[in-house]
Design a protein around this motif. Structure first.
Motif, PDB file in Angstrom:
ATOM      1  N   GLY A 159       0.822  -1.205   0.000  1.00  0.00           N
ATOM      2  CA  GLY A 159       0.000   0.000   0.000  1.00  0.00           C
ATOM      3  C   GLY A 159       0.853   1.250   0.000  1.00  0.00           C
ATOM      4  O   GLY A 159       0.542   2.237  -0.690  1.00  0.00           O
ATOM      5  N   ILE A 160       1.941   1.225   0.747  1.00  0.00           N
ATOM      6  CA  ILE A 160       2.867   2.364   0.776  1.00  0.00           C
ATOM      7  C   ILE A 160       3.475   2.590  -0.602  1.00  0.00           C
ATOM      8  O   ILE A 160       3.566   3.733  -1.088  1.00  0.00           O
ATOM      9  N   SER A 161       3.886   1.500  -1.246  1.00  0.00           N
ATOM     10  CA  SER A 161       4.439   1.619  -2.602  1.00  0.00           C
ATOM     11  C   SER A 161       3.396   2.168  -3.570  1.00  0.00           C
ATOM     12  O   SER A 161       3.703   2.981  -4.452  1.00  0.00           O
ATOM     13  N   ASN A 162       2.162   1.736  -3.392  1.00  0.00           N
ATOM     14  CA  ASN A 162       1.092   2.192  -4.281  1.00  0.00           C
ATOM     15  C   ASN A 162       0.814   3.674  -4.134  1.00  0.00           C
ATOM     16  O   ASN A 162       0.403   4.328  -5.101  1.00  0.00           O
ATOM     17  N   ILE A 163       0.999   4.217  -2.939  1.00  0.00           N
ATOM     18  CA  ILE A 163       0.789   5.652  -2.745  1.00  0.00           C
ATOM     19  C   ILE A 163       1.655   6.447  -3.718  1.00  0.00           C
ATOM     20  O   ILE A 163       1.177   7.366  -4.393  1.00  0.00           O
ATOM     21  N   SER A 164       2.926   6.072  -3.802  1.00  0.00           N
ATOM     22  CA  SER A 164       3.838   6.786  -4.703  1.00  0.00           C
ATOM     23  C   SER A 164       3.464   6.573  -6.158  1.00  0.00           C
ATOM     24  O   SER A 164       3.489   7.513  -6.967  1.00  0.00           O
ATOM     25  N   GLN A 165       3.090   5.320  -6.506  1.00  0.00           N
ATOM     26  CA  GLN A 165       2.751   5.027  -7.888  1.00  0.00           C
ATOM     27  C   GLN A 165       1.477   5.722  -8.321  1.00  0.00           C
ATOM     28  O   GLN A 165       1.399   6.293  -9.419  1.00  0.00           O
ATOM     29  N   TYR A 166       0.460   5.687  -7.471  1.00  0.00           N
ATOM     30  CA  TYR A 166      -0.829   6.261  -7.854  1.00  0.00           C
ATOM     31  C   TYR A 166      -0.850   7.782  -7.766  1.00  0.00           C
ATOM     32  O   TYR A 166      -1.739   8.416  -8.344  1.00  0.00           O
ATOM     33  N   ALA A 167       0.112   8.360  -7.090  1.00  0.00           N
ATOM     34  CA  ALA A 167       0.246   9.819  -7.143  1.00  0.00           C
ATOM     35  C   ALA A 167       0.578  10.248  -8.573  1.00  0.00           C
ATOM     36  O   ALA A 167       0.201  11.332  -9.024  1.00  0.00           O
ATOM     37  N   ILE A 168       1.244   9.363  -9.310  1.00  0.00           N
ATOM     38  CA  ILE A 168       1.566   9.618 -10.720  1.00  0.00           C
ATOM     39  C   ILE A 168       0.401   9.193 -11.618  1.00  0.00           C
ATOM     40  O   ILE A 168       0.032   9.902 -12.567  1.00  0.00           O
ATOM     41  N   TRP A 169      -0.195   8.048 -11.311  1.00  0.00           N
ATOM     42  CA  TRP A 169      -1.222   7.488 -12.192  1.00  0.00           C
ATOM     43  C   TRP A 169      -2.581   8.176 -12.097  1.00  0.00           C
ATOM     44  O   TRP A 169      -3.274   8.316 -13.108  1.00  0.00           O
ATOM     45  N   ASN A 170      -2.990   8.567 -10.902  1.00  0.00           N
ATOM     46  CA  ASN A 170      -4.353   9.092 -10.757  1.00  0.00           C
ATOM     47  C   ASN A 170      -4.652  10.312 -11.635  1.00  0.00           C
ATOM     48  O   ASN A 170      -5.749  10.398 -12.201  1.00  0.00           O
ATOM     49  N   PRO A 171      -3.729  11.255 -11.783  1.00  0.00           N
ATOM     50  CA  PRO A 171      -4.024  12.370 -12.700  1.00  0.00           C
ATOM     51  C   PRO A 171      -4.247  11.904 -14.141  1.00  0.00           C
ATOM     52  O   PRO A 171      -5.036  12.509 -14.872  1.00  0.00           O
ATOM     53  N   ILE A 172      -3.553  10.842 -14.547  1.00  0.00           N
ATOM     54  CA  ILE A 172      -3.751  10.285 -15.892  1.00  0.00           C
ATOM     55  C   ILE A 172      -5.122   9.639 -15.985  1.00  0.00           C
ATOM     56  O   ILE A 172      -5.889   9.889 -16.921  1.00  0.00           O
ATOM     57  N   LEU A 173      -5.450   8.811 -14.993  1.00  0.00           N
ATOM     58  CA  LEU A 173      -6.693   8.044 -15.023  1.00  0.00           C
ATOM     59  C   LEU A 173      -7.928   8.930 -14.943  1.00  0.00           C
ATOM     60  O   LEU A 173      -8.945   8.655 -15.574  1.00  0.00           O
ATOM     61  N   HIS A 174      -7.853  10.002 -14.159  1.00  0.00           N
ATOM     62  CA  HIS A 174      -9.030  10.820 -13.898  1.00  0.00           C
ATOM     63  C   HIS A 174      -9.170  12.024 -14.837  1.00  0.00           C
ATOM     64  O   HIS A 174     -10.107  12.804 -14.701  1.00  0.00           O
ATOM     65  N   ALA A 175      -8.251  12.179 -15.775  1.00  0.00           N
ATOM     66  CA  ALA A 175      -8.381  13.271 -16.746  1.00  0.00           C
ATOM     67  C   ALA A 175      -9.676  13.088 -17.532  1.00  0.00           C
ATOM     68  O   ALA A 175      -9.979  12.000 -18.022  1.00  0.00           O
ATOM     69  N   GLN A 176     -10.450  14.155 -17.651  1.00  0.00           N
ATOM     70  CA  GLN A 176     -11.742  14.072 -18.332  1.00  0.00           C
ATOM     71  C   GLN A 176     -11.542  14.140 -19.845  1.00  0.00           C
ATOM     72  O   GLN A 176     -11.852  15.132 -20.496  1.00  0.00           O
ATOM     73  N   THR A 177     -11.023  13.059 -20.381  1.00  0.00           N
ATOM     74  CA  THR A 177     -10.688  12.991 -21.800  1.00  0.00           C
ATOM     75  C   THR A 177     -11.898  12.649 -22.656  1.00  0.00           C
ATOM     76  O   THR A 177     -12.037  13.130 -23.784  1.00  0.00           O
ATOM     77  N   HIS A 178     -12.782  11.800 -22.120  1.00  0.00           N
ATOM     78  CA  HIS A 178     -13.926  11.311 -22.883  1.00  0.00           C
ATOM     79  C   HIS A 178     -15.210  11.596 -22.107  1.00  0.00           C
ATOM     80  O   HIS A 178     -15.651  10.768 -21.304  1.00  0.00           O
ATOM     81  N   ALA A 179     -15.790  12.738 -22.365  1.00  0.00           N
ATOM     82  CA  ALA A 179     -16.987  13.145 -21.635  1.00  0.00           C
ATOM     83  C   ALA A 179     -18.175  12.237 -21.933  1.00  0.00           C
ATOM     84  O   ALA A 179     -19.128  12.179 -21.149  1.00  0.00           O
ATOM     85  N   ASP A 180     -18.120  11.524 -23.050  1.00  0.00           N
ATOM     86  CA  ASP A 180     -19.232  10.652 -23.433  1.00  0.00           C
ATOM     87  C   ASP A 180     -19.165   9.285 -22.776  1.00  0.00           C
ATOM     88  O   ASP A 180     -20.090   8.480 -22.911  1.00  0.00           O
ATOM     89  N   LEU A 181     -18.084   9.000 -22.051  1.00  0.00           N
ATOM     90  CA  LEU A 181     -17.914   7.697 -21.422  1.00  0.00           C
ATOM     91  C   LEU A 181     -18.149   7.789 -19.920  1.00  0.00           C
ATOM     92  O   LEU A 181     -18.021   8.852 -19.310  1.00  0.00           O
TER      93      LEU A 181
END
Length: 256
Positions: A131-153
């Motif tokens: 979980g500690i390792s994931n904190i660092s990884q998802y600090a990078i990934w979450n902005p990518i994942l949550h970008a509102q790229t496809h408003a229709d999805l």
């Protein structure tokens, strides 16, 4: 599939449970963000350990951004620690510890570190460390994942599409697995998988790259959609890498 040691801690959660209930996914992940967050809150404030574990699996790539959801996970984790002595209780606490890391938020590092350094079962300490390792990884990934790229999805499919279009092989591989495990064979998802395979922009001779593209092919082939069969056939016949050719031949035989 070839295992990549550096990413086993992140992708191991997917293997542990396997296929996520499609009903649960549709109830949670297809909702608007506010409704989605309210549903997650209700789950993590309930007494249903099984439902909480299912919810945690969805957090790996398409979870909510609301800090209140992760605060609820942290509260459940702290409450669970006193009884984390038998197998089922340890498993439950371990899921919560790992899921807390998907927040990508440093505020939870203290709680997880206390578990790692505490007098708890080795399995629980192991997952708290992940979980500690994931904190660092998802600090990078979450902005990518949550970008509102496809408003229709839906938020979930928006996250999957963002992952598949990213430049991160591990994130692409996780998305491919999720598409296959959840049988998310919409035209949008299959087209994205196909484009990754035909462009092969990140493919090289590394184990991670070969494994990632093998999962992309497996996810696409498992749809059984004849429209995309030529993509797998082309890989089977023309891929530079012998392992990828063999994977593609196997997928053609097994899934189509």
């Amino acid at each position: 599939m070839i295992k990549n040691v550096t990413s086993m801690a992140i992708s191991g959660l997917l293997i542990a449970i396997g296929l996520l209930s499609s009903l649960f996914t549709s109830l949670i992940s297809a909702q608007e963000p506010l409704v989605q967050e309210q549903q997650y809150l209700a789950i993590f404030q309930s007494d249903s350990h099984a439902q909480q574990i299912q919810a945690i699996e969805t957090l790996i790539i398409s979870g909510p951004q609301d800090i209140a959801v992760y605060d609820a996970i942290e509260a459940s984790l702290k409450q669970s620690l006193a009884s984390a002595t038998d197998k089922h209780a340890i498993d439950y606490s371990s899921w919560l510890a790992k899921g807390l890391g998907y927040s990508g938020n440093e505020k939870y590092r203290v709680t997880l570190t206390q578990i790692v350094e505490g007098d708890y079962h080795k399995k629980l300490r192991k997952y708290a460390n992940e979980g500690i390792s994931n904190i660092s990884q998802y600090a990078i990934w979450n902005p990518i994942l949550h970008a509102q790229t496809h408003a229709d999805l839906s938020p979930r499919l928006n996250a999957y599409s963002n992952a598949l279009a990213s430049d991160d092989l591990i994130l692409i591989r996780i998305a491919a697995k999720r598409v296959m495990y959840e049988r998310e064979y919409s035209e949008v998802m299959l087209t994205l998988l196909s484009e990754q395979l035909t462009q092969a922009r990140l493919l090289d001779d590394s184990r991670l790259a070969i494994d990632t593209y093998a999962w992309l092919a497996k996810a696409l082939a498992s749809s059984g959609n004849d429209k995309f069969k030529p993509v797998i056939e082309d890989m089977a016949n023309n891929a530079d890498n012998k392992k990828l050719r063999n994977y593609a031949k196997k997928y053609l035989k097994t899934y189509f």
